[in-house]
Design a protein around this motif. Structure first.
Motif, PDB file in Angstrom:
ATOM      1  N   GLU A 116      -2.763   2.058   6.492  1.00  0.00           N
ATOM      2  CA  GLU A 116      -1.500   2.583   6.728  1.00  0.00           C
ATOM      3  C   GLU A 116      -0.737   2.239   5.407  1.00  0.00           C
ATOM      4  O   GLU A 116      -0.739   1.256   4.888  1.00  0.00           O
ATOM      5  N   VAL A 117       0.262   3.341   4.980  1.00  0.00           N
ATOM      6  CA  VAL A 117       0.802   3.262   3.756  1.00  0.00           C
ATOM      7  C   VAL A 117       2.040   3.620   3.777  1.00  0.00           C
ATOM      8  O   VAL A 117       2.751   4.380   4.649  1.00  0.00           O
TER       9      VAL A 117
ATOM     10  N   LYS B 266       0.896  -1.125   0.138  1.00  0.00           N
ATOM     11  CA  LYS B 266      -0.178   0.144   0.000  1.00  0.00           C
ATOM     12  C   LYS B 266       0.638   1.441   0.090  1.00  0.00           C
ATOM     13  O   LYS B 266       1.591   1.534   0.896  1.00  0.00           O
ATOM     14  N   VAL B 267       0.907   1.779  -1.387  1.00  0.00           N
ATOM     15  CA  VAL B 267       1.963   3.015  -1.198  1.00  0.00           C
ATOM     16  C   VAL B 267       1.410   4.130  -1.830  1.00  0.00           C
ATOM     17  O   VAL B 267       0.358   4.209  -2.497  1.00  0.00           O
ATOM     18  N   VAL B 268       1.867   5.322  -1.345  1.00  0.00           N
ATOM     19  CA  VAL B 268       1.542   6.669  -1.706  1.00  0.00           C
ATOM     20  C   VAL B 268       2.737   7.266  -2.311  1.00  0.00           C
ATOM     21  O   VAL B 268       3.927   7.022  -1.681  1.00  0.00           O
TER      22      VAL B 268
ATOM     23  N   ALA C 252      -4.665   1.302  -1.713  1.00  0.00           N
ATOM     24  CA  ALA C 252      -4.952   1.592  -0.651  1.00  0.00           C
ATOM     25  C   ALA C 252      -6.266   2.397  -0.753  1.00  0.00           C
ATOM     26  O   ALA C 252      -6.649   3.056  -1.664  1.00  0.00           O
ATOM     27  N   VAL C 253      -6.887   2.403   0.500  1.00  0.00           N
ATOM     28  CA  VAL C 253      -8.208   3.355   0.812  1.00  0.00           C
ATOM     29  C   VAL C 253      -7.967   4.256   1.774  1.00  0.00           C
ATOM     30  O   VAL C 253      -7.137   3.876   2.932  1.00  0.00           O
TER      31      VAL C 253
ATOM     32  N   ARG D  79      -1.188   7.142   7.947  1.00  0.00           N
ATOM     33  CA  ARG D  79      -1.973   6.758   7.544  1.00  0.00           C
ATOM     34  C   ARG D  79      -2.980   7.684   6.463  1.00  0.00           C
ATOM     35  O   ARG D  79      -2.728   8.881   6.565  1.00  0.00           O
ATOM     36  N   LEU D  80      -3.375   6.983   5.432  1.00  0.00           N
ATOM     37  CA  LEU D  80      -4.021   7.479   4.314  1.00  0.00           C
ATOM     38  C   LEU D  80      -5.267   8.295   4.727  1.00  0.00           C
ATOM     39  O   LEU D  80      -6.119   7.510   5.303  1.00  0.00           O
ATOM     40  N   MET D  81      -5.367   9.558   4.425  1.00  0.00           N
ATOM     41  CA  MET D  81      -6.624  10.294   4.651  1.00  0.00           C
ATOM     42  C   MET D  81      -7.819  10.461   3.743  1.00  0.00           C
ATOM     43  O   MET D  81      -8.856  10.593   3.722  1.00  0.00           O
TER      44      MET D  81
END
Length: 152
Positions: free
Chosen positions: A105-106, A71-73, A100-101, A120-122
């Motif tokens: 956690e990313v 899970k990547v940004v 990721a949604v 944490r992805l918002m």
């Protein structure tokens, strides 16, 4: 730690972070347990890769664990120095969000492929692109930048 518990923890990690993590956890896998029997930390060899959040038992990746999750940004090169200083990722600097949604956690990477941190992805990918403002990822851990290293 018995094999059944290790298998259950691997299953939970696979469920939360995707089945690709199982191949990466094939090394020496160790779980630290508290005196009361609760899970505390997960190690791969001598590296701490996950800590267990006390409130809900969710495994949270450390910087070492961020290298294991899919899970990547991806953020722009312009944002990389700010993330290294410990700042959250703003939506306008998000280049891509993969697997990721919001709430996940990313791992945060720069466009150059450098690991910058974990958080944490918002916002979803569509929200980050359409809104273009606000916090996209709340940072939990970050790689120390050059300025931080020289101050210590």
């Amino acid at each position: 730690m018995d094999q059944l518990t290790k298998d259950i923890v691997r299953g939970v990690l696979s469920y939360i972070y995707g089945p690709g993590i199982l191949k990466k956890l094939s090394g020496e896998f160790r779980i630290e347990v508290s005196k009361t029997g609760g899970l505390r930390r997960i190690y791969l060899g001598d590296r701490l890769v996950f800590t267990i959040r006390a409130s809900d038992g969710r495994p949270l990746p450390t910087l070492e664990g961020a290298r294991l999750i899919d899970k990547v940004v991806v953020v722009s090169r312009d944002a990389a120095p700010f993330v290294k200083q410990g700042r959250s990722v703003m939506a306008k600097f998000v280049v891509d969000i993969r697997n990721a949604v919001p709430g996940d956690e990313v791992a945060i990477y720069s466009e150059d492929g450098e690991l910058l941190g974990v958080g944490r992805l918002m916002l979803s990918r569509d929200e980050a692109r359409s809104v273009g403002r606000g916090v996209a990822v709340k940072l939990r851990h970050h790689v120390k930048g050059d300025a931080e290293r020289s101050n210590q």
